[in-house]
Design a protein around this motif. Structure first.
Motif, short mmCIF file in Angstrom:
data_model
loop_
_atom_site.label_atom_id
_atom_site.label_comp_id
_atom_site.label_asym_id
_atom_site.label_seq_id
_atom_site.Cartn_x
_atom_site.Cartn_y
_atom_site.Cartn_z
N SER A 1 0.83 -1.21 0.00
CA SER A 1 0.00 0.00 0.00
C SER A 1 0.86 1.26 0.00
CB SER A 1 -0.91 0.00 1.22
OG SER A 1 -1.60 1.20 1.32
N ASP A 2 1.90 1.27 0.82
CA ASP A 2 2.80 2.42 0.89
C ASP A 2 3.54 2.60 -0.44
OD1 ASP A 2 4.07 4.56 2.33
OD2 ASP A 2 5.88 3.31 2.38
N ARG A 3 3.96 1.50 -1.02
CA ARG A 3 4.67 1.54 -2.30
C ARG A 3 3.76 2.10 -3.40
NH1 ARG A 3 6.90 -3.89 -4.90
NH2 ARG A 3 6.42 -3.20 -7.00
N GLU A 4 2.51 1.66 -3.41
CA GLU A 4 1.55 2.14 -4.41
C GLU A 4 1.26 3.62 -4.21
OE1 GLU A 4 -0.80 1.96 -7.74
OE2 GLU A 4 0.59 0.47 -6.97
N GLU A 5 1.15 4.06 -2.97
CA GLU A 5 0.89 5.47 -2.68
C GLU A 5 2.05 6.34 -3.20
OE1 GLU A 5 0.28 8.45 1.13
OE2 GLU A 5 0.20 6.30 1.44
N LYS A 6 3.29 5.89 -2.96
CA LYS A 6 4.45 6.64 -3.45
C LYS A 6 4.48 6.66 -4.97
CE LYS A 6 7.42 5.85 0.53
NZ LYS A 6 8.60 5.18 1.04
N HIS A 7 4.10 5.55 -5.60
CA HIS A 7 4.05 5.47 -7.05
C HIS A 7 3.02 6.44 -7.62
CE1 HIS A 7 4.19 3.75 -11.06
NE2 HIS A 7 2.88 3.59 -11.02
N LEU A 8 1.88 6.52 -6.98
CA LEU A 8 0.82 7.43 -7.43
C LEU A 8 1.24 8.90 -7.26
CD1 LEU A 8 -2.37 5.61 -6.14
CD2 LEU A 8 -1.63 5.85 -8.51
N LYS A 9 1.94 9.19 -6.17
CA LYS A 9 2.41 10.57 -5.95
C LYS A 9 3.43 10.98 -6.99
CE LYS A 9 1.53 11.05 -1.03
NZ LYS A 9 2.12 11.19 0.29
N ARG A 10 4.32 10.05 -7.36
CA ARG A 10 5.32 10.36 -8.38
C ARG A 10 4.67 10.58 -9.74
NH1 ARG A 10 8.95 5.64 -8.52
NH2 ARG A 10 8.01 4.96 -6.60
N GLY A 11 3.63 9.81 -10.03
CA GLY A 11 2.95 9.91 -11.32
C GLY A 11 2.17 11.19 -11.48
N SER A 12 1.65 11.73 -10.37
CA SER A 12 0.84 12.95 -10.46
C SER A 12 1.68 14.21 -10.42
CB SER A 12 -0.20 12.98 -9.33
OG SER A 12 0.44 13.08 -8.07
N SER A 13 2.97 14.10 -10.07
CA SER A 13 3.84 15.28 -9.98
C SER A 13 4.28 15.75 -11.33
CB SER A 13 5.07 14.97 -9.14
OG SER A 13 4.70 14.63 -7.84
#
Length: 89
Positions: A77-89
């Motif tokens: 879950s934490d890994r996916e959250e970080k992935h989503l944050k990187r994608g939206s930046s």
């Protein structure tokens, strides 16, 4: 995070200032009660099977399964959250 002991009056003040904490507390209480009733019903059912000792052992063992996989799901879950944050930046 430092946790300090709250007196009863401080707890009441905290609940008035942050009402969402009361909702979380109520939800967790309902969850604990529901889990306890579910476990009681499952153990009652297991004790009425042909081999009650084995059934009760399996129920007890499988009851720990969520606790065992919890660290892995938290990591994913934490890994996916970080992935989503990187994608939206």
């Amino acid at each position: 995070m430092k946790v300090k002991k709250l007196h009863q009056s401080q707890f009441a003040v905290l609940m008035r200032k942050k009402p969402h904490l009361g909702s979380l507390l109520e939800g967790k209480s309902a969850s604990i009660i529901g889990s306890s009733l579910y476990n009681l019903a499952l153990l009652t059912l297991a004790s009425q099977q042909k081999d009650p000792a084995l059934a009760i052992s399996l129920v007890s063992l499988l009851g720990y399964l969520p606790d065992i996989i919890d660290p892995f799901t938290a990591y994913l879950s934490d890994r996916e959250e970080k992935h989503l944050k990187r994608g939206s930046s």
